[in-house]
Write a protein that holds these residues in place. Sequence first.
Motif, PDB file in Angstrom:
ATOM      1  N   GLN A 196       0.824  -1.207   0.000  1.00 24.16           N
ATOM      2  CA  GLN A 196       0.000   0.000   0.000  1.00 24.16           C
ATOM      3  C   GLN A 196       0.861   1.261   0.000  1.00 24.16           C
ATOM      4  O   GLN A 196       0.605   2.210  -0.743  1.00 24.16           O
ATOM      5  CB  GLN A 196      -0.949   0.002   1.201  1.00 24.16           C
ATOM      6  N   LYS A 199       2.678   1.553  -3.252  1.00 21.07           N
ATOM      7  CA  LYS A 199       1.739   1.904  -4.320  1.00 21.07           C
ATOM      8  C   LYS A 199       1.604   3.414  -4.436  1.00 21.07           C
ATOM      9  O   LYS A 199       1.523   3.980  -5.535  1.00 21.07           O
ATOM     10  CB  LYS A 199       0.374   1.270  -4.033  1.00 21.07           C
ATOM     11  N   ASN A 200       1.597   4.087  -3.300  1.00 20.88           N
ATOM     12  CA  ASN A 200       1.494   5.546  -3.282  1.00 20.88           C
ATOM     13  C   ASN A 200       2.823   6.217  -3.610  1.00 20.88           C
ATOM     14  O   ASN A 200       2.847   7.317  -4.151  1.00 20.88           O
ATOM     15  CB  ASN A 200       0.999   6.024  -1.914  1.00 20.88           C
ATOM     16  N   ASP A 201       3.922   5.570  -3.244  1.00 20.47           N
ATOM     17  CA  ASP A 201       5.253   6.143  -3.493  1.00 20.47           C
ATOM     18  C   ASP A 201       6.252   4.998  -3.634  1.00 20.47           C
ATOM     19  O   ASP A 201       6.704   4.422  -2.639  1.00 20.47           O
ATOM     20  CB  ASP A 201       5.643   7.064  -2.332  1.00 20.47           C
ATOM     21  N   TYR A 204       9.579   5.197  -1.637  1.00 18.18           N
ATOM     22  CA  TYR A 204       9.484   5.540  -0.212  1.00 18.18           C
ATOM     23  C   TYR A 204      10.633   4.961   0.612  1.00 18.18           C
ATOM     24  O   TYR A 204      11.217   5.642   1.457  1.00 18.18           O
ATOM     25  CB  TYR A 204       8.143   5.053   0.359  1.00 18.18           C
TER      26      TYR A 204
END
Length: 330
Positions: A196, A199-201, A204
Amino acid sequence: MDYEKEIKEWQELLESGQINEKTFKKEVGKLNFKKKMEAEKAINKEKKLRIKSEKDTKLSPDEKHNLLIRKIKIILTIIALILMLSYIPFNIRKAYSHPLSKQNLPAPIQKEASGSRTDNLNSVSMKIDYLYTYSISGRVVSTYHYVSDSIYDRISPIDVGISWGVLSMNKNNSQITFSHQGDRFLNYEITGDFSQILKNDSTYIDTHSSNNHLIPKSRDVLNKMKKIKKDSLFKLSGCGELNTYALFTELCLKVCKSGGIVGLIVKSSLVKMPVYSEFFRIMTKEKWLYELYMFINQKKIFNIDLREEFCVIFLHVNNAVNLKLALDID
């Protein structure tokens, strides 16, 4: 196990052409070896039983009683050790319930610096220019000690990998495995469900972890660096001089239980030097700094220069009282 029957079955496979002679000899050799080992094991077991039986017959009733008591004591000691070992990790986990362990630790702070010094580190003479100061609060995810005689390893003998942000939180600590391979890089492998966040970055992990090449100022500092352990919550403050008072103060905060109080006498540079302003700001903001008293060593309380300035500080985790401050106490 019926070894003769097994050998006979392999013989039939050989004669029927299902296996070649090389395979037959290999499998029969394994069976003969197992047969030999079982025979030796049976002989040794019988020998031990015979020796034990002979020994027991020679013991008097009192000696047999004492032997039984000794066995009971050994069993009780083992049980006590097991209980202690099962209790110790619980206490360690409680020690890590420091406020930082549940927080999303902030990103590193880097500021421009000036100045330089000439130093001799592990027989390597060099000039060190101060380009930046930096402060990192995070979780130690990996350490590596270099022992070769290369100039790089003599200057910076220890690498420490640190993560911050959600990577440093307890719930995510077991989802990624970090490691050093001795190549001056911090490697990682995703071992849990971290999809999750990625998926956003997708970058990260790379932007919330770093490999820090530590350069000790002295042998004493190096020995302290060697005690840095994985999973420690730590703050590295890079500046011209490595202040062990700051490191020790932070260590006390880390191990202090909720509601506990720590009293320290440290040099006033910890609260007066600009490079530690961020550390001091966090201590006051979180109300960890309970009381602070500053004084000059004019009465030679310590056998050093009477111009040296010290401060007595009291740290209190989960403190709800405002800071008490007193300066230049006589």
